[in-house]
Write a protein that holds these residues in place. Structure first.
Motif, PDB file in Angstrom:
ATOM      1  N   TRP A 338       0.675  -1.187   0.166  1.00 44.61           N
ATOM      2  CA  TRP A 338       0.217   0.157   0.164  1.00 44.61           C
ATOM      3  C   TRP A 338       0.925   1.458   0.047  1.00 44.61           C
ATOM      4  CZ3 TRP A 338      -5.367   0.228  -0.060  1.00 44.61           C
ATOM      5  CH2 TRP A 338      -6.131   1.650   0.365  1.00 44.61           C
ATOM      6  N   LYS A 397      -6.977   7.895  -6.348  1.00 44.91           N
ATOM      7  CA  LYS A 397      -7.029   8.159  -4.781  1.00 44.91           C
ATOM      8  C   LYS A 397      -7.518   9.691  -4.493  1.00 44.91           C
ATOM      9  CE  LYS A 397      -3.299   9.154  -2.289  1.00 44.91           C
ATOM     10  NZ  LYS A 397      -3.571  10.526  -2.095  1.00 44.91           N
ATOM     11  N   TYR A 403      -6.020   6.719   2.943  1.00 46.08           N
ATOM     12  CA  TYR A 403      -6.816   5.641   3.341  1.00 46.08           C
ATOM     13  C   TYR A 403      -7.498   4.808   2.406  1.00 46.08           C
ATOM     14  CZ  TYR A 403      -9.683   2.929   6.775  1.00 46.08           C
ATOM     15  OH  TYR A 403     -10.235   1.883   7.323  1.00 46.08           O
ATOM     16  N   PHE A 404      -7.932   5.278   1.200  1.00 45.58           N
ATOM     17  CA  PHE A 404      -8.575   4.435   0.392  1.00 45.58           C
ATOM     18  C   PHE A 404      -8.128   4.735  -1.127  1.00 45.58           C
ATOM     19  CE2 PHE A 404     -11.597   7.786   0.734  1.00 45.58           C
ATOM     20  CZ  PHE A 404     -12.081   7.998  -0.595  1.00 45.58           C
ATOM     21  N   VAL A 421     -13.442  -0.276  -4.401  1.00 39.90           N
ATOM     22  CA  VAL A 421     -12.695   0.738  -3.571  1.00 39.90           C
ATOM     23  C   VAL A 421     -11.895  -0.102  -2.465  1.00 39.90           C
ATOM     24  CG1 VAL A 421     -13.182   2.469  -1.639  1.00 39.90           C
ATOM     25  CG2 VAL A 421     -14.680   2.363  -3.681  1.00 39.90           C
ATOM     26  N   TYR A 422     -10.430   0.099  -2.378  1.00 42.05           N
ATOM     27  CA  TYR A 422      -9.858  -0.726  -1.504  1.00 42.05           C
ATOM     28  C   TYR A 422      -9.318   0.097  -0.472  1.00 42.05           C
ATOM     29  CZ  TYR A 422      -8.942  -3.519  -5.615  1.00 42.05           C
ATOM     30  OH  TYR A 422      -9.101  -4.492  -6.676  1.00 42.05           O
ATOM     31  N   TYR A 423      -9.639  -0.203   0.897  1.00 40.96           N
ATOM     32  CA  TYR A 423      -9.064   0.413   2.072  1.00 40.96           C
ATOM     33  C   TYR A 423      -7.867  -0.087   2.706  1.00 40.96           C
ATOM     34  CZ  TYR A 423     -13.913   1.963   1.488  1.00 40.96           C
ATOM     35  OH  TYR A 423     -15.142   2.706   1.226  1.00 40.96           O
ATOM     36  N   LYS A 424      -7.095   0.820   3.363  1.00 45.29           N
ATOM     37  CA  LYS A 424      -5.879   0.525   4.018  1.00 45.29           C
ATOM     38  C   LYS A 424      -5.966  -0.530   5.026  1.00 45.29           C
ATOM     39  CE  LYS A 424      -2.150   2.921   6.018  1.00 45.29           C
ATOM     40  NZ  LYS A 424      -1.435   3.960   6.787  1.00 45.29           N
ATOM     41  N   ASP A 425      -7.422  -1.039   5.759  1.00 49.26           N
ATOM     42  CA  ASP A 425      -7.421  -2.046   6.535  1.00 49.26           C
ATOM     43  C   ASP A 425      -7.674  -3.270   5.918  1.00 49.26           C
ATOM     44  OD1 ASP A 425     -10.177  -1.759   5.668  1.00 49.26           O
ATOM     45  OD2 ASP A 425     -10.963  -0.986   7.821  1.00 49.26           O
ATOM     46  N   ARG A 427     -10.068  -3.837   3.654  1.00 52.99           N
ATOM     47  CA  ARG A 427     -11.462  -4.111   3.201  1.00 52.99           C
ATOM     48  C   ARG A 427     -11.539  -3.700   1.766  1.00 52.99           C
ATOM     49  NH1 ARG A 427     -14.716  -0.656   4.913  1.00 52.99           N
ATOM     50  NH2 ARG A 427     -13.416   0.684   5.864  1.00 52.99           N
ATOM     51  N   LYS A 428     -12.418  -4.124   0.905  1.00 50.43           N
ATOM     52  CA  LYS A 428     -12.688  -3.801  -0.409  1.00 50.43           C
ATOM     53  C   LYS A 428     -14.127  -3.697  -0.725  1.00 50.43           C
ATOM     54  CE  LYS A 428     -11.349  -8.085  -2.711  1.00 50.43           C
ATOM     55  NZ  LYS A 428     -10.486  -8.716  -3.860  1.00 50.43           N
TER      56      LYS A 428
END
Length: 436
Positions: A338, A397, A403-404, A421-425, A427-428
């Motif tokens: 990331w 971005k 963050y996403f 949408v990809y998230y830093k935690d 999730r997508k």
């Protein structure tokens, strides 16, 4: 004495502001200057044989009337420097018309006052520490513009900066505008990077026939940084800054990134020639305990040679790539990838055409992407709106938000079908495009 000399050189006297400017030189002036320069070189210059050749050269040119028509003091200094450089081009050696500094050196007897003045000047430049911060990806960054002092306040400044950076993944030390300073300060800062006492460098003083050794002093360091170190250099990096990079490179403690450095490995002091002229004379030379030589004329060769303006980009990218190579933890691998994508996007500005941006605009389930005045914006219904910036041709971005990120997925006809949408935690979310 080195501290005082460095202070005086840092005061940045300019030839247009000298209060006691001597308008013209007569033959007596020039004869005395040529004689004094020759004697000072023979007494002090690091290469005795070259000193005699330089003296012989300027004596011969004076007797041959090469200098006879030159009455302007600045031009006289220039032609003397040219004569010296024809024998040996030493970037530390030069004659300067500087009445203010010459007078200061001649009259200066109060060492205590000089020391107070030097401390005041060091404080004004924050002991060379112009910027200390943590970059994205927990990468430490230290912009060091000079090596000035290892006194008590200097050590406190070093300690504060490096204590702040001790928990970062790696440290970048930026020396691209650093033109040198004190070898004692080089040793003091280096002490924070070695757990044990390490032999850094030696300096041979020809006038005193004395060898001075420089070692790390881990007992003076309140914290030892064991993280990887990257040093940024340019063709302007000079003298003590080169020593710092050279020492750590030869000890395999740092990776050097940037351009080959300027190539000045001589210790220098400044002496008055007359009431109006001074001479900067290299009196000592560095001797590395590993290579038994130094970087004089050849500079420090970077491990990663790139244009200096790209050095920070390359160093940060290399740091994350190396961290990826040394981890097997899936969560950490995701996090580092990331960071790497964001770093590459930051340093590779991409401009997309209006046709592409318009193709991206539309309604995606509860998300809407709009094209406004040539810029793309993302908004989840009922939430804040973000301007988007491209990472790749099909990745965007939010500007100022790490963050996403959004992937635009097209069909075979290049029509956008959905976004992810990809998230830093980790999730997508997939959202289908409803309209254009």
């Amino acid at each position: 004495m080195n501290k005082i000399i460095f202070l005086l050189s840092m005061l940045l006297y300019t030839q247009s502001n000298y209060s006691q400017k001597k308008e013209t030189l007569n033959e007596v002036d020039k004869s005395l200057l040529v004689s004094n320069i020759g004697q000072l070189l023979i007494q002090n210059y690091i290469f005795e044989e070259l000193a005699f050749k330089m003296k012989e050269s300027i004596d011969k040119q004076y007797k041959s009337n090469v200098y006879s028509k030159i009455v302007d003091p600045i031009k006289f200094a220039d032609i003397i420097n040219k004569s010296l450089n024809e024998i040996y081009f030493d970037k530390h050696l030069y004659v300067q018309y500087n009445p203010m500094l010459a007078t200061e050196l001649i009259e200066s007897e109060k060492e205590e006052q000089e020391e107070e003045d030097s401390i005041s000047t060091y404080r004004e430049i924050n002991y060379g520490f112009s910027n200390v911060e943590i970059l994205y990806g927990n990468i430490g960054y230290l912009n060091l513009t000079s090596f000035v002092s290892d006194d008590e306040e200097g050590l406190k400044t070093i300690e504060s900066a490096l204590t702040f950076l001790q928990y970062t993944n790696a440290l970048i030390i930026d020396l691209r505008t650093n033109t040198g300073g004190s070898p004692d300060a080089v040793a003091a800062i280096s002490s924070f990077f070695f757990a044990n006492t390490v032999h850094l460098n030696d300096s041979f003083d020809r006038s005193l026939n004395r060898l001075t050794e420089y070692w790390t002093m881990p007992e003076k360091a309140n914290v030892i940084l064991t993280i990887p170190i990257y040093i940024l250099v340019s063709d302007k990096t000079f003298s003590a800054a080169e020593e710092f990079a050279y020492n750590l490179q030869k000890l395999s403690r740092a990776t050097i990134v940037g351009e080959r450095t300027a190539g000045g490995a001589h210790n220098t002091f400044v002496k008055p020639i007359s009431a109006d002229f001074v001479i900067y004379i290299p009196y000592g030379r560095a001797i590395n305990p590993i290579t038994k030589t130094n970087w004089e004329k050849v500079g420090v060769q970077p491990d990663i040679e790139v244009a200096s303006e790209s050095a920070l980009e390359i160093a940060t990218t290399k740091i994350v790539e190396n961290l990826l190579l040394n981890t097997t933890d899936e969560a950490e691998i995701f996090n580092l990838n990331w960071q790497l994508d964001l770093l590459k996007a930051k340093h590779s500005i991409l401009n997309l055409d209006l046709e592409t941006l318009n193709n991206y605009a539309g309604m995606y389930d509860d998300k809407i992407i709009t094209l406004e005045k040539g810029k793309l914006f993302y908004q989840r219904i009922g939430k804040p709106k973000f301007e988007l910036e491209p990472m790749k041709s099909n990745f965007m971005k939010p500007k100022g938000n790490n963050y996403f990120k959004i992937e635009f997925v097209a069909d075979s006809n290049k029509n956008i079908q959905h976004i992810i949408v990809y998230y830093k935690d980790n999730r997508k979310e997939k959202s289908i495009k409803k309209s254009i």
